[in-house]
Design an enzyme around this catalytic site. Structure first.
Site, PDB file in Angstrom:
ATOM      1  N   CYS A 149      66.673 -30.037  24.369  1.00  0.00           N
ATOM      2  CA  CYS A 149      67.904 -29.465  24.397  1.00  0.00           C
ATOM      3  C   CYS A 149      68.729 -28.895  23.012  1.00  0.00           C
ATOM      4  O   CYS A 149      69.017 -29.664  22.368  1.00  0.00           O
ATOM      5  CB  CYS A 149      68.879 -30.700  24.976  1.00  0.00           C
ATOM      6  SG  CYS A 149      70.541 -30.041  25.601  1.00  0.00           S
TER       7      CYS A 149
ATOM      8  N   HIS B  16      64.496 -36.743  30.385  1.00  0.00           N
ATOM      9  CA  HIS B  16      63.762 -36.333  29.150  1.00  0.00           C
ATOM     10  C   HIS B  16      62.989 -37.665  28.726  1.00  0.00           C
ATOM     11  O   HIS B  16      63.228 -38.853  28.864  1.00  0.00           O
ATOM     12  CB  HIS B  16      64.578 -35.754  27.809  1.00  0.00           C
ATOM     13  CG  HIS B  16      65.212 -34.466  28.368  1.00  0.00           C
ATOM     14  ND1 HIS B  16      64.865 -33.127  27.772  1.00  0.00           N
ATOM     15  CD2 HIS B  16      66.224 -34.059  29.467  1.00  0.00           C
ATOM     16  CE1 HIS B  16      65.631 -32.224  28.445  1.00  0.00           C
ATOM     17  NE2 HIS B  16      66.330 -32.664  29.311  1.00  0.00           N
TER      18      HIS B  16
ATOM     19  N   ARG C 186      63.688 -22.955  32.999  1.00  0.00           N
ATOM     20  CA  ARG C 186      64.911 -23.094  32.524  1.00  0.00           C
ATOM     21  C   ARG C 186      65.245 -24.143  31.553  1.00  0.00           C
ATOM     22  O   ARG C 186      65.096 -23.633  30.375  1.00  0.00           O
ATOM     23  CB  ARG C 186      66.040 -22.924  33.750  1.00  0.00           C
ATOM     24  CG  ARG C 186      67.478 -22.853  33.120  1.00  0.00           C
ATOM     25  CD  ARG C 186      68.245 -23.947  32.500  1.00  0.00           C
ATOM     26  NE  ARG C 186      68.402 -25.305  32.895  1.00  0.00           N
ATOM     27  CZ  ARG C 186      68.639 -26.406  32.449  1.00  0.00           C
ATOM     28  NH1 ARG C 186      69.236 -26.310  31.151  1.00  0.00           N
ATOM     29  NH2 ARG C 186      68.940 -27.510  32.977  1.00  0.00           N
ATOM     30  N   ASP C 187      65.281 -25.349  31.730  1.00  0.00           N
ATOM     31  CA  ASP C 187      65.414 -26.275  30.940  1.00  0.00           C
ATOM     32  C   ASP C 187      64.277 -26.524  29.739  1.00  0.00           C
ATOM     33  O   ASP C 187      64.386 -26.680  28.666  1.00  0.00           O
ATOM     34  CB  ASP C 187      65.403 -27.561  31.387  1.00  0.00           C
ATOM     35  CG  ASP C 187      66.344 -28.714  30.702  1.00  0.00           C
ATOM     36  OD1 ASP C 187      66.908 -28.464  29.524  1.00  0.00           O
ATOM     37  OD2 ASP C 187      66.352 -29.835  31.065  1.00  0.00           O
TER      38      ASP C 187
ATOM     39  N   ASN D 261      61.349 -32.526  29.082  1.00  0.00           N
ATOM     40  CA  ASN D 261      61.512 -32.994  30.229  1.00  0.00           C
ATOM     41  C   ASN D 261      60.350 -33.949  30.241  1.00  0.00           C
ATOM     42  O   ASN D 261      59.219 -33.590  29.835  1.00  0.00           O
ATOM     43  CB  ASN D 261      61.952 -32.348  31.369  1.00  0.00           C
ATOM     44  CG  ASN D 261      63.329 -31.356  31.270  1.00  0.00           C
ATOM     45  OD1 ASN D 261      63.133 -30.807  30.672  1.00  0.00           O
ATOM     46  ND2 ASN D 261      64.009 -32.080  32.121  1.00  0.00           N
TER      47      ASN D 261
ATOM     48  N   HIS E 104      67.108 -36.631  36.467  1.00  0.00           N
ATOM     49  CA  HIS E 104      66.598 -35.665  35.525  1.00  0.00           C
ATOM     50  C   HIS E 104      66.560 -36.307  34.424  1.00  0.00           C
ATOM     51  O   HIS E 104      67.517 -36.692  33.782  1.00  0.00           O
ATOM     52  CB  HIS E 104      67.594 -34.655  35.464  1.00  0.00           C
ATOM     53  CG  HIS E 104      67.249 -33.505  34.323  1.00  0.00           C
ATOM     54  ND1 HIS E 104      67.059 -32.145  34.721  1.00  0.00           N
ATOM     55  CD2 HIS E 104      67.509 -33.465  32.991  1.00  0.00           C
ATOM     56  CE1 HIS E 104      66.948 -31.668  33.563  1.00  0.00           C
ATOM     57  NE2 HIS E 104      67.274 -32.379  32.638  1.00  0.00           N
TER      58      HIS E 104
HETATM   59  N1  COA Z   1      77.404 -15.069  31.249  1.00  0.00           N
HETATM   60  C1  COA Z   1      77.602 -14.079  30.277  1.00  0.00           C
HETATM   61  N2  COA Z   1      78.467 -14.232  29.082  1.00  0.00           N
HETATM   62  C2  COA Z   1      79.423 -15.189  29.387  1.00  0.00           C
HETATM   63  C3  COA Z   1      79.440 -16.038  30.301  1.00  0.00           C
HETATM   64  C4  COA Z   1      78.413 -15.848  31.390  1.00  0.00           C
HETATM   65  N3  COA Z   1      78.413 -16.832  32.099  1.00  0.00           N
HETATM   66  N4  COA Z   1      80.343 -16.768  30.049  1.00  0.00           N
HETATM   67  C5  COA Z   1      81.514 -16.294  28.616  1.00  0.00           C
HETATM   68  N5  COA Z   1      80.564 -15.315  28.427  1.00  0.00           N
HETATM   69  C6  COA Z   1      80.670 -14.479  27.353  1.00  0.00           C
HETATM   70  C7  COA Z   1      82.105 -13.982  27.443  1.00  0.00           C
HETATM   71  O1  COA Z   1      82.329 -12.631  28.220  1.00  0.00           O
HETATM   72  C8  COA Z   1      82.396 -13.642  25.951  1.00  0.00           C
HETATM   73  O2  COA Z   1      81.592 -12.521  25.416  1.00  0.00           O
HETATM   74  P1  COA Z   1      82.463 -11.530  24.121  1.00  0.00           P
HETATM   75  O3  COA Z   1      82.301 -12.332  22.985  1.00  0.00           O
HETATM   76  O4  COA Z   1      81.524 -10.365  24.153  1.00  0.00           O
HETATM   77  O5  COA Z   1      83.677 -11.251  24.781  1.00  0.00           O
HETATM   78  C9  COA Z   1      81.524 -14.812  25.205  1.00  0.00           C
HETATM   79  O6  COA Z   1      80.698 -15.359  26.040  1.00  0.00           O
HETATM   80  C10 COA Z   1      82.668 -16.015  24.943  1.00  0.00           C
HETATM   81  O7  COA Z   1      83.437 -16.277  26.182  1.00  0.00           O
HETATM   82  P2  COA Z   1      84.297 -17.694  26.316  1.00  0.00           P
HETATM   83  O8  COA Z   1      84.850 -17.775  27.538  1.00  0.00           O
HETATM   84  O9  COA Z   1      85.131 -17.757  25.260  1.00  0.00           O
HETATM   85  O10 COA Z   1      82.960 -18.723  26.166  1.00  0.00           O
HETATM   86  P3  COA Z   1      82.934 -19.745  24.704  1.00  0.00           P
HETATM   87  O11 COA Z   1      82.401 -18.961  23.585  1.00  0.00           O
HETATM   88  O12 COA Z   1      83.950 -20.846  24.735  1.00  0.00           O
HETATM   89  O13 COA Z   1      81.568 -20.337  25.150  1.00  0.00           O
HETATM   90  C11 COA Z   1      80.230 -20.972  27.496  1.00  0.00           C
HETATM   91  C12 COA Z   1      81.541 -21.166  26.584  1.00  0.00           C
HETATM   92  C13 COA Z   1      80.181 -22.099  28.328  1.00  0.00           C
HETATM   93  C14 COA Z   1      80.169 -19.549  27.906  1.00  0.00           C
HETATM   94  C15 COA Z   1      78.966 -21.010  26.283  1.00  0.00           C
HETATM   95  O14 COA Z   1      79.179 -22.091  25.513  1.00  0.00           O
HETATM   96  C16 COA Z   1      77.667 -21.166  27.206  1.00  0.00           C
HETATM   97  O15 COA Z   1      77.329 -20.117  27.894  1.00  0.00           O
HETATM   98  N6  COA Z   1      77.134 -22.429  27.136  1.00  0.00           N
HETATM   99  C17 COA Z   1      76.026 -22.512  27.762  1.00  0.00           C
HETATM  100  C18 COA Z   1      75.241 -23.905  27.460  1.00  0.00           C
HETATM  101  C19 COA Z   1      74.072 -24.380  28.155  1.00  0.00           C
HETATM  102  O16 COA Z   1      73.193 -23.281  28.713  1.00  0.00           O
HETATM  103  N7  COA Z   1      73.383 -25.387  27.849  1.00  0.00           N
HETATM  104  C20 COA Z   1      72.119 -25.717  28.175  1.00  0.00           C
HETATM  105  C21 COA Z   1      72.499 -26.618  29.618  1.00  0.00           C
HETATM  106  S1  COA Z   1      72.549 -28.049  29.475  1.00  0.00           S
HETATM  107 ZN    ZN Z   2      67.731 -31.449  30.608  1.00  0.00          ZN
END
Ligand code: COA
Ligand code: ZN
Length: 316
Positions: free
Chosen positions: A240, A209, A12-13, A249, A207
């Protein structure tokens, strides 16, 4: 029972930072190789918005392809309740919810301030509870250093932990050096403070890096302060996407090798683990690191004097 537990986060990471698409079959191949080496707990992917990190968009297909893995607790990262429901539907055993200790990183990562993520955690837990019992791990991103604001005040971290344990006790909280810039004295002092203040209401893990090259030293500082659970990524794969400049990491194989040299069992067979490293190293454009895999295998094995062959070999 092992002396220390290593949680593998490479699939994942690590994989999320590889810019070139990796086929689902290749991801599954890596995960199976890690399991064969004796890894007992592993982040296999994340149920996030596919727009945020396209590399993770095949999470459902990947989990289906893996199937249940006896002896391995499969974990996935989720950013919200929608992700938690996807994880539950896929049959995952444990989920990780990430909250950054600095607002600036939380905004960059999940587009909301830290306080709002705390509210999200509360509603997510209600949903998870309604669906049955799922193990919860909370990643405390930027516990030490933020890519935007620099050193994170200890007080902010402790206040955030206090809020989390007021929402739910008994979860695993992962002190995370997201940028890889923490120093061992910082890790030792803050870990000791967390264990003293919250050690009876939460389990702590580390955890790290390896951007500054201090991560093995940071792990040892955590060990000395009382931690027994450490994350690592196969062949140091990673970075990241939301922490500019951060490298991968700490390499899991370096931790296995270090702990085994120190007489601490991890339950992992280092020979088989190094075979899994080859798969991670073959991913195009993956940034990798680590040292143990550079040591000639014969020399490395001799230095271990036949100790700790791990569950991997035993299972064969
Ligand atoms: N799985 C699938 N799709 C998702 C989702 C999830 N968990 N959460 C939100 N979405 C989709 C929504 O359905 C929406 O889709 P659409 O544009 O087709 O309607 C879109 O994403 C935006 O949703 P919204 O609630 O407005 O979220 P956002 O744009 O503010 O984004 C997160 C917020 C958290 C969903 C997004 O930034 C994210 O997934 N971040 C992950 C970051 C990550 O993994 N970082 C590394 C780990 S440290
Ligand atoms: Zn990390």
């Amino acid at each position: 029972m092992t002396d220390v537990e290593i949680v593998e986060v490479g699939p994942r990471d690590g994989v999320q930072s590889v810019p070139t698409w990796i086929e689902t079959e290749r991801k599954a191949e890596l995960i199976h190789a890690l399991a064969r080496a004796g890894v007992g707990r592993m982040e296999v992917g994340s149920f996030i918005s596919p727009k945020a990190i396209p590399q993770m968009k095949d999470a459902e297909d990947l989990v289906a392809m893996l199937g249940p893995m006896p002896g391995v607790r499969r974990m996935t990262l989720v950013p919200n309740t929608k992700g938690a429901i996807r994880a539950i539907d896929a049959g995952i055993e444990e989920i990780i919810f990430v909250i950054s200790m600095s607002d600036a990183h939380n905004m960059s990562n999940v587009r909301r301030p830290t306080a709002q993520s705390m509210d999200d955690l509360q509603s997510l837990l209600e949903e998870v509870d309604a669906e049955g019992c799922l193990k919860m791990r909370i990643g405390l991103a930027t516990t030490f250093d933020c890519p935007f604001d620099g050193r994170v005040p200890e007080r902010d971290v402790l206040d955030n932990i206090e809020r989390i344990v007021s929402i739910r006790q008994g979860m695993e909280l992962v002190l995370s050096d997201t940028t890889g810039m923490a120093t061992p004295d910082h890790v030792r002092a803050l870990t000791a403070e967390c264990l003293k203040s919250f050690g009876d209401v939460a389990t702590f893990a580390f955890h790290g890096h390896d951007t500054a090259g201090f991560c093995v030293a940071n792990v040892l500082a955590g060990l000395e302060a009382g931690l027994r659970i450490f994350d690592g990524s196969v062949a140091g794969l990673g970075g990241c996407p939301f922490a500019p400049g951060a490298t991968g990491n700490v390499a899991t194989e370096d931790l296995i090798y270090l702990f085994h040299r120190m007489g601490l069992d991890t339950g992992i067979d280092i020979g088989l683990y190094l075979e899994a490293c080859e798969i991670a190293l073959s991913f195009p454009d993956g940034a990798t690191g680590g040292h143990a895999r550079i040591i000639p295998l014969k020399r490395l094995m001799e230095s271990l004097d036949g100790k700790f062959r791990g569950r991997g070999i035993a299972a064969e």
